[in-house]
Design an enzyme around this catalytic site. Structure first.
Site, PDB file in Angstrom:
ATOM      1  N   CYS A 213       0.891  -1.156  -0.048  1.00  0.00           N
ATOM      2  CA  CYS A 213      -0.072  -0.145   0.007  1.00  0.00           C
ATOM      3  C   CYS A 213       0.665   1.065   0.096  1.00  0.00           C
ATOM      4  O   CYS A 213       1.771   1.246   0.836  1.00  0.00           O
ATOM      5  CB  CYS A 213      -0.800   0.038   1.281  1.00  0.00           C
ATOM      6  SG  CYS A 213      -1.816   1.493   1.595  1.00  0.00           S
ATOM      7  N   ASN A 214       0.619   2.190  -0.923  1.00  0.00           N
ATOM      8  CA  ASN A 214       1.663   3.418  -1.022  1.00  0.00           C
ATOM      9  C   ASN A 214       1.419   4.230   0.041  1.00  0.00           C
ATOM     10  O   ASN A 214       2.232   4.794   0.369  1.00  0.00           O
ATOM     11  CB  ASN A 214       1.590   3.927  -2.386  1.00  0.00           C
ATOM     12  CG  ASN A 214       1.824   3.071  -3.633  1.00  0.00           C
ATOM     13  OD1 ASN A 214       3.015   3.321  -4.102  1.00  0.00           O
ATOM     14  ND2 ASN A 214       1.338   2.304  -4.108  1.00  0.00           N
ATOM     15  N   THR A 215       0.082   4.270   0.404  1.00  0.00           N
ATOM     16  CA  THR A 215      -0.434   5.328   1.303  1.00  0.00           C
ATOM     17  C   THR A 215       0.093   4.887   2.631  1.00  0.00           C
ATOM     18  O   THR A 215       0.910   5.775   3.363  1.00  0.00           O
ATOM     19  CB  THR A 215      -1.985   5.313   1.784  1.00  0.00           C
ATOM     20  OG1 THR A 215      -2.626   5.671   0.267  1.00  0.00           O
ATOM     21  CG2 THR A 215      -2.235   6.404   2.554  1.00  0.00           C
TER      22      THR A 215
ATOM     23  N   CYS B 205      -0.512   3.687  -6.534  1.00  0.00           N
ATOM     24  CA  CYS B 205      -1.471   3.243  -5.744  1.00  0.00           C
ATOM     25  C   CYS B 205      -1.764   1.993  -6.126  1.00  0.00           C
ATOM     26  O   CYS B 205      -2.148   1.594  -7.159  1.00  0.00           O
ATOM     27  CB  CYS B 205      -2.766   4.202  -5.867  1.00  0.00           C
ATOM     28  SG  CYS B 205      -4.021   3.333  -5.056  1.00  0.00           S
ATOM     29  N   THR B 206      -1.836   0.847  -5.159  1.00  0.00           N
ATOM     30  CA  THR B 206      -2.005  -0.601  -5.411  1.00  0.00           C
ATOM     31  C   THR B 206      -3.347  -0.891  -6.241  1.00  0.00           C
ATOM     32  O   THR B 206      -3.653  -1.850  -6.640  1.00  0.00           O
ATOM     33  CB  THR B 206      -1.679  -1.391  -4.493  1.00  0.00           C
ATOM     34  OG1 THR B 206      -2.427  -1.366  -3.257  1.00  0.00           O
ATOM     35  CG2 THR B 206      -0.139  -1.263  -4.023  1.00  0.00           C
TER      36      THR B 206
HETATM   37  N1  DGL Z   1      -3.890   0.695  -1.972  1.00  0.00           N
HETATM   38  C1  DGL Z   1      -3.649   1.940  -1.245  1.00  0.00           C
HETATM   39  C2  DGL Z   1      -2.399   2.589  -2.023  1.00  0.00           C
HETATM   40  O1  DGL Z   1      -1.665   1.953  -2.575  1.00  0.00           O
HETATM   41  C3  DGL Z   1      -4.858   2.935  -1.279  1.00  0.00           C
HETATM   42  C4  DGL Z   1      -6.055   2.556  -0.887  1.00  0.00           C
HETATM   43  C5  DGL Z   1      -6.704   3.465   0.114  1.00  0.00           C
HETATM   44  O2  DGL Z   1      -6.805   4.765  -0.170  1.00  0.00           O
HETATM   45  O3  DGL Z   1      -6.899   3.082   1.037  1.00  0.00           O
HETATM   46  O4  DGL Z   1      -2.122   3.686  -1.859  1.00  0.00           O
END
Ligand code: DGL
Length: 279
Positions: free
Chosen positions: A78-80, A197-198
Protein backbone atom coordinates in the site's frame (compact mmCIF):
# COMPACT_ATOMS: atom_id res chain seq x y z
CA UNK A 1 1.22 -7.74 22.26
CA UNK A 2 1.58 -11.52 22.44
CA UNK A 3 4.95 -13.27 22.72
CA UNK A 4 6.33 -13.66 19.19
CA UNK A 5 7.47 -17.04 17.95
CA UNK A 6 10.94 -17.62 16.51
CA UNK A 7 9.64 -20.38 14.24
CA UNK A 8 9.64 -19.63 10.49
CA UNK A 9 6.35 -18.27 9.17
CA UNK A 10 4.52 -17.02 6.09
CA UNK A 11 5.27 -13.71 4.35
CA UNK A 12 2.74 -11.06 5.38
CA UNK A 13 1.25 -8.77 2.74
CA UNK A 14 -0.78 -5.83 3.99
CA UNK A 15 -3.03 -3.24 2.35
CA UNK A 16 -5.82 -0.98 3.52
CA UNK A 17 -8.17 -3.05 1.38
CA UNK A 18 -8.12 -4.95 -1.89
CA UNK A 19 -5.41 -3.04 -3.76
CA UNK A 20 -2.53 -5.05 -2.31
CA UNK A 21 -3.92 -8.12 -4.06
CA UNK A 22 -2.46 -6.71 -7.30
CA UNK A 23 0.94 -6.88 -5.62
CA UNK A 24 0.36 -10.24 -3.92
CA UNK A 25 -0.53 -11.94 -7.20
CA UNK A 26 2.72 -10.79 -8.82
CA UNK A 27 4.73 -11.86 -5.77
CA UNK A 28 3.04 -15.27 -5.87
CA UNK A 29 3.84 -15.56 -9.56
CA UNK A 30 7.52 -14.79 -8.91
CA UNK A 31 7.79 -16.80 -5.66
CA UNK A 32 5.13 -19.55 -5.86
CA UNK A 33 6.68 -21.84 -3.25
CA UNK A 34 6.36 -19.52 -0.26
CA UNK A 35 3.42 -19.27 2.14
CA UNK A 36 1.57 -15.97 2.44
CA UNK A 37 -0.93 -14.20 4.67
CA UNK A 38 -2.78 -11.33 3.04
CA UNK A 39 -4.43 -8.84 5.37
CA UNK A 40 -6.82 -6.15 4.14
CA UNK A 41 -8.07 -3.57 6.63
CA UNK A 42 -11.24 -3.17 4.60
CA UNK A 43 -13.34 -2.07 7.56
CA UNK A 44 -11.23 1.09 7.83
CA UNK A 45 -10.34 1.65 4.14
CA UNK A 46 -9.72 3.89 2.33
CA UNK A 47 -6.56 5.15 4.00
CA UNK A 48 -5.84 7.60 1.18
CA UNK A 49 -7.64 10.52 2.78
CA UNK A 50 -6.66 9.77 6.40
CA UNK A 51 -4.12 11.67 8.49
CA UNK A 52 -0.52 10.66 8.99
CA UNK A 53 -1.16 9.70 12.60
CA UNK A 54 -4.14 7.46 11.87
CA UNK A 55 -2.50 5.66 8.93
CA UNK A 56 0.54 5.02 11.13
CA UNK A 57 -1.56 3.68 14.03
CA UNK A 58 -3.68 1.39 11.80
CA UNK A 59 -0.65 0.12 9.87
CA UNK A 60 1.28 -0.66 13.07
CA UNK A 61 -1.70 -2.63 14.39
CA UNK A 62 -1.74 -4.66 11.17
CA UNK A 63 2.00 -5.29 11.25
CA UNK A 64 1.83 -6.44 14.88
CA UNK A 65 -1.06 -8.73 14.02
CA UNK A 66 0.91 -10.31 11.17
CA UNK A 67 3.95 -10.75 13.43
CA UNK A 68 1.71 -12.51 15.95
CA UNK A 69 0.58 -14.86 13.15
CA UNK A 70 4.21 -15.88 12.73
CA UNK A 71 5.35 -13.57 9.92
CA UNK A 72 8.98 -12.40 10.08
CA UNK A 73 8.69 -10.34 6.92
CA UNK A 74 5.77 -8.01 6.13
CA UNK A 75 5.30 -6.15 2.84
CA UNK A 76 3.24 -2.96 3.01
CA UNK A 77 1.54 -3.44 -0.36
CA UNK A 78 0.00 0.00 0.00
CA UNK A 79 1.58 3.26 -1.08
CA UNK A 80 -0.34 5.29 1.49
CA UNK A 81 0.91 3.11 4.36
CA UNK A 82 4.41 3.04 2.85
CA UNK A 83 4.38 6.84 2.62
CA UNK A 84 2.93 7.57 6.02
CA UNK A 85 3.89 4.72 8.33
CA UNK A 86 6.85 2.71 7.05
CA UNK A 87 9.69 4.91 8.23
CA UNK A 88 8.29 5.26 11.79
CA UNK A 89 7.67 1.52 12.04
CA UNK A 90 11.18 0.70 10.79
CA UNK A 91 12.96 3.25 12.93
CA UNK A 92 10.82 3.56 16.07
CA UNK A 93 8.88 0.33 16.50
CA UNK A 94 10.85 -2.57 15.02
CA UNK A 95 13.91 -2.14 17.27
CA UNK A 96 11.85 -2.90 20.36
CA UNK A 97 9.22 -5.25 18.82
CA UNK A 98 11.93 -7.51 17.34
CA UNK A 99 15.01 -6.16 15.60
CA UNK A 100 15.19 -9.27 13.40
CA UNK A 101 11.76 -8.83 11.80
CA UNK A 102 11.40 -6.69 8.69
CA UNK A 103 8.75 -4.45 7.16
CA UNK A 104 9.28 -3.38 3.54
CA UNK A 105 7.31 -0.87 1.48
CA UNK A 106 6.55 -0.30 -2.19
CA UNK A 107 7.90 3.19 -2.81
CA UNK A 108 11.66 2.61 -2.77
CA UNK A 109 11.67 -0.34 -5.23
CA UNK A 110 9.39 1.60 -7.58
CA UNK A 111 11.63 4.65 -7.48
CA UNK A 112 14.75 2.52 -8.09
CA UNK A 113 13.15 1.11 -11.25
CA UNK A 114 12.08 4.47 -12.61
CA UNK A 115 15.72 5.34 -13.34
CA UNK A 116 15.86 2.49 -15.85
CA UNK A 117 12.59 3.45 -17.53
CA UNK A 118 12.51 7.21 -18.04
CA UNK A 119 14.47 8.80 -20.89
CA UNK A 120 13.74 12.49 -20.26
CA UNK A 121 13.43 12.39 -16.44
CA UNK A 122 9.89 13.82 -16.33
CA UNK A 123 7.95 11.50 -14.05
CA UNK A 124 4.21 11.67 -13.40
CA UNK A 125 2.82 10.05 -10.27
CA UNK A 126 -0.83 9.15 -9.73
CA UNK A 127 -1.62 8.30 -6.10
CA UNK A 128 -4.11 8.79 -3.32
CA UNK A 129 -4.32 12.33 -1.91
CA UNK A 130 -2.34 11.06 1.12
CA UNK A 131 0.51 9.62 -0.94
CA UNK A 132 0.78 12.75 -3.09
CA UNK A 133 0.57 15.17 -0.13
CA UNK A 134 3.31 13.25 1.68
CA UNK A 135 5.64 14.09 -1.26
CA UNK A 136 7.26 10.69 -0.70
CA UNK A 137 7.78 10.05 -4.40
CA UNK A 138 9.22 13.52 -5.03
CA UNK A 139 11.62 13.09 -2.11
CA UNK A 140 12.73 9.54 -2.99
CA UNK A 141 13.08 10.30 -6.71
CA UNK A 142 15.15 13.43 -5.93
CA UNK A 143 17.46 11.32 -3.72
CA UNK A 144 18.11 8.60 -6.31
CA UNK A 145 17.77 10.60 -9.52
CA UNK A 146 18.58 14.23 -8.69
CA UNK A 147 18.18 15.41 -12.29
CA UNK A 148 14.60 14.07 -12.58
CA UNK A 149 11.45 16.18 -12.18
CA UNK A 150 8.44 14.63 -10.44
CA UNK A 151 4.86 15.77 -10.97
CA UNK A 152 2.29 14.32 -8.56
CA UNK A 153 -1.45 14.18 -8.94
CA UNK A 154 -3.84 12.95 -6.22
CA UNK A 155 -6.90 11.06 -7.49
CA UNK A 156 -9.50 10.98 -4.70
CA UNK A 157 -12.13 9.18 -6.82
CA UNK A 158 -10.07 6.35 -8.26
CA UNK A 159 -10.00 4.03 -5.22
CA UNK A 160 -13.79 4.40 -4.67
CA UNK A 161 -14.37 3.62 -8.37
CA UNK A 162 -12.39 0.40 -8.05
CA UNK A 163 -13.88 -0.57 -4.69
CA UNK A 164 -17.39 -0.04 -6.09
CA UNK A 165 -16.68 -2.04 -9.24
CA UNK A 166 -17.09 0.98 -11.48
CA UNK A 167 -13.60 0.76 -12.97
CA UNK A 168 -14.70 -0.61 -16.33
CA UNK A 169 -17.91 1.39 -16.64
CA UNK A 170 -18.41 4.64 -18.56
CA UNK A 171 -18.56 6.81 -15.41
CA UNK A 172 -14.92 6.04 -14.71
CA UNK A 173 -13.86 7.69 -17.99
CA UNK A 174 -14.81 11.11 -16.65
CA UNK A 175 -12.64 10.84 -13.53
CA UNK A 176 -9.73 9.19 -15.30
CA UNK A 177 -9.63 11.78 -18.08
CA UNK A 178 -9.93 14.63 -15.56
CA UNK A 179 -6.88 13.47 -13.57
CA UNK A 180 -4.82 12.64 -16.67
CA UNK A 181 -5.54 16.18 -17.94
CA UNK A 182 -4.51 17.62 -14.54
CA UNK A 183 -1.23 15.70 -14.56
CA UNK A 184 -0.28 16.52 -18.15
CA UNK A 185 -1.42 20.11 -17.56
CA UNK A 186 1.50 20.40 -15.14
CA UNK A 187 4.02 19.06 -17.67
CA UNK A 188 3.00 17.84 -21.17
CA UNK A 189 6.37 16.13 -21.70
CA UNK A 190 6.07 13.44 -19.01
CA UNK A 191 7.46 10.15 -20.41
CA UNK A 192 6.78 7.85 -17.42
CA UNK A 193 3.58 7.65 -15.41
CA UNK A 194 3.68 5.68 -12.16
CA UNK A 195 0.51 4.10 -10.86
CA UNK A 196 1.50 4.71 -7.23
CA UNK A 197 -1.56 3.16 -5.66
CA UNK A 198 -2.07 -0.57 -5.62
CA UNK A 199 -5.71 -0.19 -6.68
CA UNK A 200 -4.92 1.56 -9.93
CA UNK A 201 -3.91 -1.46 -12.06
CA UNK A 202 -7.65 -2.17 -12.21
CA UNK A 203 -8.09 1.16 -14.01
CA UNK A 204 -5.11 0.51 -16.29
CA UNK A 205 -7.02 0.20 -19.57
CA UNK A 206 -8.81 3.50 -19.07
CA UNK A 207 -5.68 5.28 -17.86
CA UNK A 208 -3.77 3.97 -20.88
CA UNK A 209 -6.52 5.24 -23.15
CA UNK A 210 -6.15 8.86 -21.96
CA UNK A 211 -2.41 9.09 -21.27
CA UNK A 212 -0.52 10.23 -24.44
CA UNK A 213 1.03 7.33 -26.33
CA UNK A 214 4.49 8.87 -25.89
CA UNK A 215 4.35 8.10 -22.13
CA UNK A 216 4.70 4.69 -20.48
CA UNK A 217 2.26 3.72 -17.73
CA UNK A 218 3.93 1.65 -15.00
CA UNK A 219 2.17 -0.78 -12.66
CA UNK A 220 4.02 -1.71 -9.46
CA UNK A 221 3.25 -5.42 -9.06
CA UNK A 222 6.08 -6.86 -11.13
CA UNK A 223 8.56 -4.30 -9.82
CA UNK A 224 7.79 -5.20 -6.19
CA UNK A 225 7.93 -8.93 -6.92
CA UNK A 226 11.28 -8.60 -8.69
CA UNK A 227 12.67 -6.54 -5.83
CA UNK A 228 11.49 -9.09 -3.25
CA UNK A 229 13.17 -11.94 -5.13
CA UNK A 230 16.35 -9.89 -5.03
CA UNK A 231 15.87 -9.09 -1.33
CA UNK A 232 15.55 -12.79 -0.48
CA UNK A 233 18.70 -13.56 -2.43
CA UNK A 234 20.60 -10.87 -0.54
CA UNK A 235 19.14 -11.91 2.86
CA UNK A 236 19.40 -15.69 3.23
CA UNK A 237 18.80 -15.32 6.98
CA UNK A 238 15.32 -13.89 6.25
CA UNK A 239 14.70 -16.39 3.48
CA UNK A 240 15.29 -19.18 6.02
CA UNK A 241 12.62 -17.65 8.27
CA UNK A 242 9.92 -17.80 5.54
CA UNK A 243 8.02 -21.06 5.22
CA UNK A 244 7.36 -22.87 1.94
CA UNK A 245 4.25 -24.75 0.87
CA UNK A 246 2.51 -22.46 -1.63
CA UNK A 247 -0.43 -21.61 0.65
CA UNK A 248 -2.15 -18.24 1.07
CA UNK A 249 -4.45 -17.23 3.87
CA UNK A 250 -6.72 -14.21 3.28
CA UNK A 251 -7.71 -12.07 6.26
CA UNK A 252 -9.95 -9.02 6.32
CA UNK A 253 -11.32 -6.71 9.00
CA UNK A 254 -14.64 -6.51 7.07
CA UNK A 255 -17.20 -9.17 6.33
CA UNK A 256 -15.42 -12.28 5.01
CA UNK A 257 -17.82 -13.18 2.23
CA UNK A 258 -17.89 -9.60 0.95
CA UNK A 259 -14.08 -9.69 0.83
CA UNK A 260 -14.00 -13.08 -0.90
CA UNK A 261 -16.41 -11.91 -3.58
CA UNK A 262 -14.56 -8.67 -4.32
CA UNK A 263 -11.11 -10.27 -4.09
CA UNK A 264 -12.09 -12.58 -6.94
CA UNK A 265 -12.35 -9.46 -9.17
CA UNK A 266 -8.79 -8.50 -8.30
CA UNK A 267 -7.34 -12.00 -8.49
CA UNK A 268 -9.46 -13.51 -11.24
CA UNK A 269 -10.01 -16.62 -9.13
CA UNK A 270 -12.17 -17.42 -6.13
CA UNK A 271 -10.73 -17.39 -2.61
CA UNK A 272 -12.09 -17.78 0.91
CA UNK A 273 -11.33 -15.13 3.51
CA UNK A 274 -11.55 -15.00 7.30
CA UNK A 275 -12.65 -11.96 9.28
CA UNK A 276 -10.34 -10.68 12.03
CA UNK A 277 -10.24 -7.65 14.30
CA UNK A 278 -7.34 -5.20 14.58
CA UNK A 279 -6.71 -3.25 17.74
N1 DGL B 1 -4.07 0.73 -2.06
C1 DGL B 1 -3.70 1.91 -1.33
C2 DGL B 1 -2.43 2.53 -1.90
O1 DGL B 1 -1.68 1.90 -2.57
C3 DGL B 1 -4.73 3.00 -1.30
C4 DGL B 1 -6.09 2.65 -0.95
C5 DGL B 1 -6.64 3.52 0.12
O2 DGL B 1 -6.85 4.73 -0.08
O3 DGL B 1 -6.89 2.96 1.18
O4 DGL B 1 -2.15 3.68 -1.69
Amino acid sequence: MKQLSDKPGPIGVFDSGYGGLTILSEIQRAMPDYNYIYLGDNARAPYGTRSFEIVYRFTLQAVNYLFEQGCHLVILACNTASAKALRSIQQKDLPHIDPNRRVLGVIRPTVEKVGEISKNGNIGVFGTPGTIQSQSYNIEIAKLHPHFNTYGNGCPMWVPLVENREANRPGADYFVKQEVDNLFGQQPDIDTVLLACTHYPLLYDKIRQYVPQSAQVIKQGEIIAESLVDYMRRHPEMDARCTRGGSTQYLTTENASKFSEMASVFLNKSITATQIELK
